[in-house]
Scaffold this motif. Structure first.
Motif, mmCIF file in Angstrom:
data_model
loop_
_atom_site.group_PDB
_atom_site.id
_atom_site.type_symbol
_atom_site.label_atom_id
_atom_site.label_comp_id
_atom_site.label_asym_id
_atom_site.label_seq_id
_atom_site.Cartn_x
_atom_site.Cartn_y
_atom_site.Cartn_z
ATOM 1 N N LEU A 1 -29.295 47.297 77.829
ATOM 2 C CA LEU A 1 -30.409 47.939 78.535
ATOM 3 C C LEU A 1 -30.350 47.661 80.027
ATOM 4 O O LEU A 1 -30.652 48.548 80.847
ATOM 5 C CB LEU A 1 -31.733 47.428 77.953
ATOM 6 N N ALA A 2 -29.987 46.456 80.403
ATOM 7 C CA ALA A 2 -29.870 46.124 81.830
ATOM 8 C C ALA A 2 -28.752 46.927 82.485
ATOM 9 O O ALA A 2 -28.896 47.383 83.631
ATOM 10 C CB ALA A 2 -29.619 44.627 81.996
ATOM 11 N N ARG A 3 -27.655 47.139 81.778
ATOM 12 C CA ARG A 3 -26.566 47.963 82.327
ATOM 13 C C ARG A 3 -27.011 49.409 82.508
ATOM 14 O O ARG A 3 -26.679 50.056 83.509
ATOM 15 C CB ARG A 3 -25.354 47.895 81.394
ATOM 16 N N ASP A 4 -27.760 49.948 81.536
ATOM 17 C CA ASP A 4 -28.264 51.315 81.658
ATOM 18 C C ASP A 4 -29.194 51.446 82.862
ATOM 19 O O ASP A 4 -29.142 52.440 83.601
ATOM 20 C CB ASP A 4 -28.999 51.716 80.384
ATOM 21 N N ARG A 5 -30.039 50.436 83.064
ATOM 22 C CA ARG A 5 -30.954 50.466 84.211
ATOM 23 C C ARG A 5 -30.181 50.377 85.524
ATOM 24 O O ARG A 5 -30.545 51.036 86.504
ATOM 25 C CB ARG A 5 -31.952 49.306 84.103
ATOM 26 N N GLU A 6 -29.100 49.627 85.535
ATOM 27 C CA GLU A 6 -28.283 49.518 86.748
ATOM 28 C C GLU A 6 -27.658 50.867 87.102
ATOM 29 O O GLU A 6 -27.598 51.252 88.275
ATOM 30 C CB GLU A 6 -27.202 48.474 86.532
ATOM 31 N N ILE A 7 -27.197 51.585 86.092
ATOM 32 C CA ILE A 7 -26.623 52.912 86.336
ATOM 33 C C ILE A 7 -27.674 53.854 86.902
ATOM 34 O O ILE A 7 -27.408 54.628 87.837
ATOM 35 C CB ILE A 7 -26.030 53.466 85.028
ATOM 36 N N GLU A 8 -28.908 53.780 86.394
ATOM 37 C CA GLU A 8 -29.984 54.641 86.886
ATOM 38 C C GLU A 8 -30.340 54.301 88.325
ATOM 39 O O GLU A 8 -30.611 55.188 89.146
ATOM 40 C CB GLU A 8 -31.206 54.490 85.988
ATOM 41 N N ILE A 9 -30.337 53.030 88.681
ATOM 42 C CA ILE A 9 -30.635 52.624 90.064
ATOM 43 C C ILE A 9 -29.574 53.160 91.015
ATOM 44 O O ILE A 9 -29.875 53.625 92.121
ATOM 45 C CB ILE A 9 -30.734 51.095 90.148
ATOM 46 N N ARG A 10 -28.324 53.124 90.591
ATOM 47 C CA ARG A 10 -27.252 53.664 91.435
ATOM 48 C C ARG A 10 -27.405 55.169 91.622
ATOM 49 O O ARG A 10 -27.183 55.690 92.721
ATOM 50 C CB ARG A 10 -25.901 53.351 90.801
ATOM 51 N N ARG A 11 -27.795 55.860 90.574
ATOM 52 C CA ARG A 11 -28.004 57.306 90.703
ATOM 53 C C ARG A 11 -29.152 57.606 91.644
ATOM 54 O O ARG A 11 -29.081 58.549 92.448
ATOM 55 C CB ARG A 11 -28.277 57.897 89.326
ATOM 56 N N GLN A 12 -30.220 56.828 91.571
ATOM 57 C CA GLN A 12 -31.340 57.035 92.487
ATOM 58 C C GLN A 12 -30.921 56.787 93.931
ATOM 59 O O GLN A 12 -31.344 57.504 94.850
ATOM 60 C CB GLN A 12 -32.495 56.103 92.104
ATOM 61 N N ALA A 13 -30.087 55.779 94.135
ATOM 62 C CA ALA A 13 -29.615 55.496 95.498
ATOM 63 C C ALA A 13 -28.733 56.628 96.014
ATOM 64 O O ALA A 13 -28.795 56.985 97.200
ATOM 65 C CB ALA A 13 -28.845 54.179 95.510
ATOM 66 N N GLU A 14 -27.928 57.213 95.139
ATOM 67 C CA GLU A 14 -27.090 58.338 95.555
ATOM 68 C C GLU A 14 -27.931 59.560 95.893
ATOM 69 O O GLU A 14 -27.581 60.319 96.806
ATOM 70 C CB GLU A 14 -26.095 58.671 94.449
ATOM 71 N N ARG A 15 -29.033 59.753 95.178
ATOM 72 C CA ARG A 15 -29.909 60.901 95.461
ATOM 73 C C ARG A 15 -30.872 60.627 96.612
ATOM 74 O O ARG A 15 -31.595 61.518 97.035
ATOM 75 C CB ARG A 15 -30.699 61.268 94.201
ATOM 76 N N GLY A 16 -30.891 59.394 97.100
ATOM 77 C CA GLY A 16 -31.783 59.055 98.209
ATOM 78 C C GLY A 16 -33.208 58.839 97.790
ATOM 79 O O GLY A 16 -34.117 58.890 98.614
#
Length: 400
Positions: free
Chosen positions: A237-252
């Protein structure tokens, strides 16, 4: 008598003939049965012989396989499995990692138990080699030759994994917090220290709670540890959340909590700046009635001029306006004419003025100018009278 003997002989012959015929017929009738019995007996003998031969062959094959499986491992084959060296770090994590790696090489290389200590000690380097040299001398050559791997590990771990180092790992485990590490990086650190913290996090639920408390807030907000039955589920679950945070950072994108937290500190400097401004204006307190800075009685709510207090005209048409400086709050002048500001301006101007370079002049006589090699004369030779006149004007001196 003769006839009687002949008849008896004839009867015997007939009897023999009959008996032989009966025997012949009986033998002819029993031949198939005898053949079957002989065939069955032969087959039994052949099967027993084949079974014994097969058992013998199986035994030979097993012996060959056992000989092949029990072939003694050489040191070259042991080193071909790339075992890790150990340099003697007083670090329980590195020590346990070396022990586990070496035991895995024992299994892969089919190393004999009597050779494990000899092969493993060949991997010791630097301080670890120094320790083994001293310890092996204390044991003696005969004891070293029969030393088992378990007997070797006990003093090895006692020296390279002292209790003080284990206590330090446990303390770091309790204060472990995620900073700038990724999930995989902080998980590796967590699992390395977890090996020595069975008393602190012995059960699966204790591991889950400890791992959850170690994560940053941006992970804990979207993870519920109570729904996880194993530590691996929480890590996923922590890895999935990390991937989502990276996507949010890419989208600004930014989280609402970040926007709120970033706006709160911005108010603090404004409050500080306002307090500095109030201090710069002087020690005059604010009026509780009008909220402005002034001395004397507050005229808010009263009729008439704020300057003189008389009725009939507003303060901006007062015939006797009171001139008060907004810098020093002293009557008689305005801010542009404040002597304190003028003093500051003069001081700043004097500081900004750079010192000017002063010119220098050197005088020498004409004779010294002629004799000096570095002096160039710029006088053009004309008539002797002009030269004489010029020399009189210069009074025998030349400027260089």
């Amino acid at each position: 008598m003769t006839d009687t003997n002949e008849d008896e002989a004839t009867r015997q012959e007939l009897l023999k003939t009959m008996i032989s015929e009966e025997i012949g017929r009986a033998m002819q009738a029993s031949i198939p049965h005898l053949a079957q019995e002989v065939e069955s007996h032969v087959l039994e003998v052949v099967e027993s012989m084949m079974a014994s031969k097969m058992d013998e062959l199986k035994g030979m094959i097993n012996v060959m396989q056992e000989k092949k499986g029990t072939r003694k491992c050489t040191y070259k084959e042991f080193m071909a499995c790339n075992p890790l060296p150990f340099k003697g770090e007083i670090d329980p994590i590195a020590c346990q990692r070396w022990i586990a790696s070496t035991e895995a090489v024992f299994i892969r290389s089919h190393c004999e138990k009597e050779d494990q200590v000899m092969f493993a000690t060949g991997l010791l380097q630097l301080r670890a080699k120094d320790w083994w040299d001293v310890y092996s001398k204390e044991l003696g050559e005969e004891k070293v030759q029969v030393l088992t791997w378990q007997e070797f590990k006990e003093p090895f771990l006692k020296y390279h994994c002292p209790q003080s180092a284990i206590d330090k790992i446990q303390e770091d485990f309790l204060h472990l917090r995620q900073k700038d590490e990724t999930i995989d990086e902080i998980t590796n650190v967590f699992l390395d220290k977890l090996k020595f913290c069975k008393d602190i996090a012995g059960t699966e639920r204790m591991k889950i709670n400890r791992y959850y408390g170690m994560l940053k807030a941006e992970y804990r907000e979207f993870i519920i540890p109570a729904k996880c039955e194993t530590l691996n589920e929480l890590i996923d679950l922590a890895r999935d959340r990390e991937i989502e945070i990276r996507r949010q950072a890419e989208r600004g994108e930014k989280r609402v909590s970040e926007n709120v937290s970033s706006s709160i500190p911005s108010k603090k400097p404004k409050f500080q700046d306002q307090s500095k401004k109030d201090k710069a204006k002087g020690s005059i307190p604010k009026c509780k009635t009008c909220g402005k800075l002034h001395t004397g009685e507050c005229l808010k709510g009263k009729k008439g001029c704020y300057n003189c207090g008389q009725e009939g005209h507003p303060y901006y048409r007062c015939p006797n306006p009171s001139r008060t400086c907004y810098n020093c709050f002293q009557p008689g002048h305005i801010k542009a004419e404040c002597p304190k500001l003028q003093q500051k301006t003069d001081k700043e101007a004097r500081k900004e003025e750079a010192p000017r370079a002063k010119g220098r002049m050197f005088q020498i006589t004409t004779e010294e100018a002629k004799d000096h090699p570095n002096v160039v004369s710029g006088v053009k030779e004309e008539s002797s009278s002009q030269v004489k006149q010029q020399g009189d004007q210069d009074r025998g001196k030349s400027h260089v």
